[in-house]
Design an enzyme around this catalytic site. Structure first.
Site, PDB file in Angstrom:
ATOM      1  N   ARG A 258      -7.342 -12.377 -11.742  1.00 32.64           N
ATOM      2  CA  ARG A 258      -5.936 -12.794 -11.626  1.00 32.64           C
ATOM      3  C   ARG A 258      -5.551 -12.943 -10.163  1.00 32.64           C
ATOM      4  NH1 ARG A 258      -3.202  -9.381 -16.671  1.00 32.64           N
ATOM      5  NH2 ARG A 258      -4.786 -10.097 -18.150  1.00 32.64           N
ATOM      6  N   ARG A 273      -2.591  -2.952  -9.743  1.00 33.41           N
ATOM      7  CA  ARG A 273      -2.518  -4.407  -9.821  1.00 33.41           C
ATOM      8  C   ARG A 273      -3.630  -4.972  -8.936  1.00 33.41           C
ATOM      9  NH1 ARG A 273       1.519  -7.533 -11.614  1.00 33.41           N
ATOM     10  NH2 ARG A 273       2.862  -5.710 -11.824  1.00 33.41           N
ATOM     11  N   GLU A 345       2.896  -0.196 -17.886  1.00 37.39           N
ATOM     12  CA  GLU A 345       2.155  -0.916 -18.914  1.00 37.39           C
ATOM     13  C   GLU A 345       0.643  -0.695 -18.787  1.00 37.39           C
ATOM     14  OE1 GLU A 345       2.834  -5.149 -18.968  1.00 37.39           O
ATOM     15  OE2 GLU A 345       0.977  -5.496 -20.074  1.00 37.39           O
ATOM     16  N   SER A 348      -1.061  -4.210 -24.178  1.00 38.32           N
ATOM     17  CA  SER A 348      -0.056  -5.155 -24.627  1.00 38.32           C
ATOM     18  C   SER A 348      -0.617  -5.950 -25.791  1.00 38.32           C
ATOM     19  CB  SER A 348       0.258  -6.098 -23.464  1.00 38.32           C
ATOM     20  OG  SER A 348       1.125  -7.103 -23.886  1.00 38.32           O
ATOM     21  N   ARG A 385      -6.120   0.497 -14.968  1.00 35.27           N
ATOM     22  CA  ARG A 385      -4.874   1.186 -15.320  1.00 35.27           C
ATOM     23  C   ARG A 385      -5.147   2.434 -16.140  1.00 35.27           C
ATOM     24  NH1 ARG A 385      -0.048  -3.332 -15.877  1.00 35.27           N
ATOM     25  NH2 ARG A 385      -0.441  -4.174 -13.800  1.00 35.27           N
TER      26      ARG A 385
END
Length: 419
Positions: A258, A273, A345, A348, A385
């Site tokens: 990403r 991130r 988060e 998801s 995460r």
RNA sequence: GGAGGGCUCGCAUAGCGGCCGAGUGCACCGGUCUUGAAAACCGGCAAACGAAAGUUUCGUGGGUUCAAAUCCCACGCCCUCCGCCA
């Protein structure tokens, strides 16, 4: 992509959904107008083409003067057909371009509003009370020799990291646990390509608003996927699945890439991130009537994973304005991160109903006929995460970290020690 | 990177510019026969849109032609050989 017929028959529902997302509702009327022209153009073309087909056949049979006369007509007709054909193509493309701008129809249950308007569905577990000052994952990662963000930055730039020693072992344990859990639940484990062609990327909807977050290898016209959802969904692109085989469930393990454009200054510390990480993703092709139930099941598996990691978390119902364009509803699981005093988060799950399948041309066939399938995806575990959550929640005063029971068999010990 | 060969209805194959949306075999579905099964025989069997007529689809896109699976061009994918290589 929404079914044009549905838009034609339920324009108000589509308008309401667009409004709920904070998106342009006027596209609906443009679609309806364009679709009208499109259908007229198709009809006109087909009529001319039918005429041409008949005439062409008679040309073959004719001889002499008769043939010359027929040819004369045929030539004129050919021009008319060509023109009608290009008009039709144009009308079809125009309509499709408009329809593609519409997001999936919201589930009526989804909370309406912007990012902050999510609804908390439940809390599981209680955030731990520390009788010492908890360290953050960056510090713990250093003490354990598990995470090296400094060298990551040296070698690959910001938002890059090395998982070393315990960190690397923890990834393997998490992946192994996740895959064994998925296989037990009936998922087919998959290691998919992470380098995909434009059709796969486009079909899954990642070249729209999300395009700036996608890495593109221009020279070869391929993309690096941001999630294995892309290759898993595209796996059955242009296929008709047997209805009695649904739901078809896959668990993909892959690296995810990403660009994180537009997140400067956000989560710059640590590995919350990052540009590259590994993830086990659940993906299901199911009967549209069962999509809601399937969504609940996927959420349940996500919760089971977090329960096994012994991490306090909450489940939120993501607000309409924060949904991806393919999703009609999305649930996030947010783990408690002690040093941030916040839920963040970690997984998801989205119900894309038939929206994504229509773009990818994935259908199923049963006694009723051939129709678009529903697709759903959900994170089983996103490594960095989860590592953050485990290190921070299970740390001891001296910086060692207790390993959740479920992972102990995969690591052969109960604690990560200092190096 | 270089040289060849190929891409047709689930699979394997046939296909002369009009009689090809497309033959044959296998697989599959239904039937006859059989106590049952196999075999044999009979029938059916690509998809999409459409109420239907009809239209579209022979890897994809373009072109030639009144007419393209069939001719031309480009691209993609697969296979074989050579080179390089984890």
């Amino acid at each position: 992509m929404i079914d044009v017929k549905f838009i034609r028959e339920n324009p108000d529902a589509v308008r309401a959904s667009q409004k709920g997302r904070g998106e342009d509702a006027s596209i609906v009327d443009q679609v309806i107008a364009s679709d009208e022209l499109r259908r007229v153009a198709i009809e006109k073309f087909e009529k001319l083409r039918a005429e041409q087909n008949v005439l062409s056949k008679s040309v073959g049979a004719a001889k002499g003067d008769e043939k010359i006369a027929l040819l004369e007509n045929a030539k004129k007709l050919a021009t008319a057909v060509k023109e009608a054909d290009s008009k039709r193509t144009e009308a079809e493309e125009h309509t499709k371009a408009l329809v593609m701008q519409l997001s999936n129809i919201l589930d009526p249950g989804a909370p309406i509003g912007a990012e902050a308007d999510f609804k908390v569905l439940e809390h599981v577990g209680t955030p731990r009370k520390f009788d010492f000052e908890p360290k953050d994952h960056v510090e713990l990662g250093k003490l354990l020799g598990a995470i090296d963000t400094e060298r990551g930055a040296k070698v690959a730039g910001s938002r890059s990291y090395y998982l070393t020693g315990s960190g690397a072992l923890l990834e393997f344990a998490l992946v192994n646990y996740a895959i064994s859990m998925a296989v037990k639940a009936g998922f087919v484990p998959v290691i998919p390509p992470v380098l995909v062609n434009p059709a796969a990327m486009e079909g899954t909807g990642f070249l729209g608003q999300a395009a700036e977050n996608v890495y593109r290898i221009e020279k070869d016209d391929v993309y690096l996927v941001g999630t294995s959802e892309v290759p898993l969904a595209a796996m059955h692109m242009d296929e008709i699945l047997p209805g009695d085989k649904l739901p078809m469930r896959y668990a993909g393990y892959s690296s995810c890439f990403r660009r994180e454009a537009g997140t400067y200054g956000k989560d710059t510390r640590g590995i919350i991130r990052v540009h590259q990480f590994d993830k086990v993703e659940m993906f299901s092709f199911c009967h549209p009537d069962q999509a809601k139930e399937e969504h609940a099941r996927i959420l349940q598996w996500e919760k089971e994973f977090l329960n096994a990691m012994e991490i306090p978390y909450r489940v939120i119902d993501v607000a309409s304005g924060d949904l991806g364009s393919s999703a009609n509803r999305k649930f996030d699981c947010e783990a408690w991160i002690p040093t941030q005093d916040a839920y963040r988060e970690v997984t998801s799950t989205s119900n894309c109903t038939e929206f994504q399948a229509r773009r990818l041309n994935i259908r199923y066939k049963d006694a009723e006929g051939t129709k678009a399938v529903a697709t759903l995806n959900g994170t089983l575990v996103a490594i960095p995460r989860m590592i953050v959550a485990i290190l921070e929640n299970h740390q001891n005063a001296d910086g060692t970290v207790n390993i959740p029971k479920a992972l102990q068999p995969f690591l052969g010990k109960e604690r990560f020690e200092l190096v």
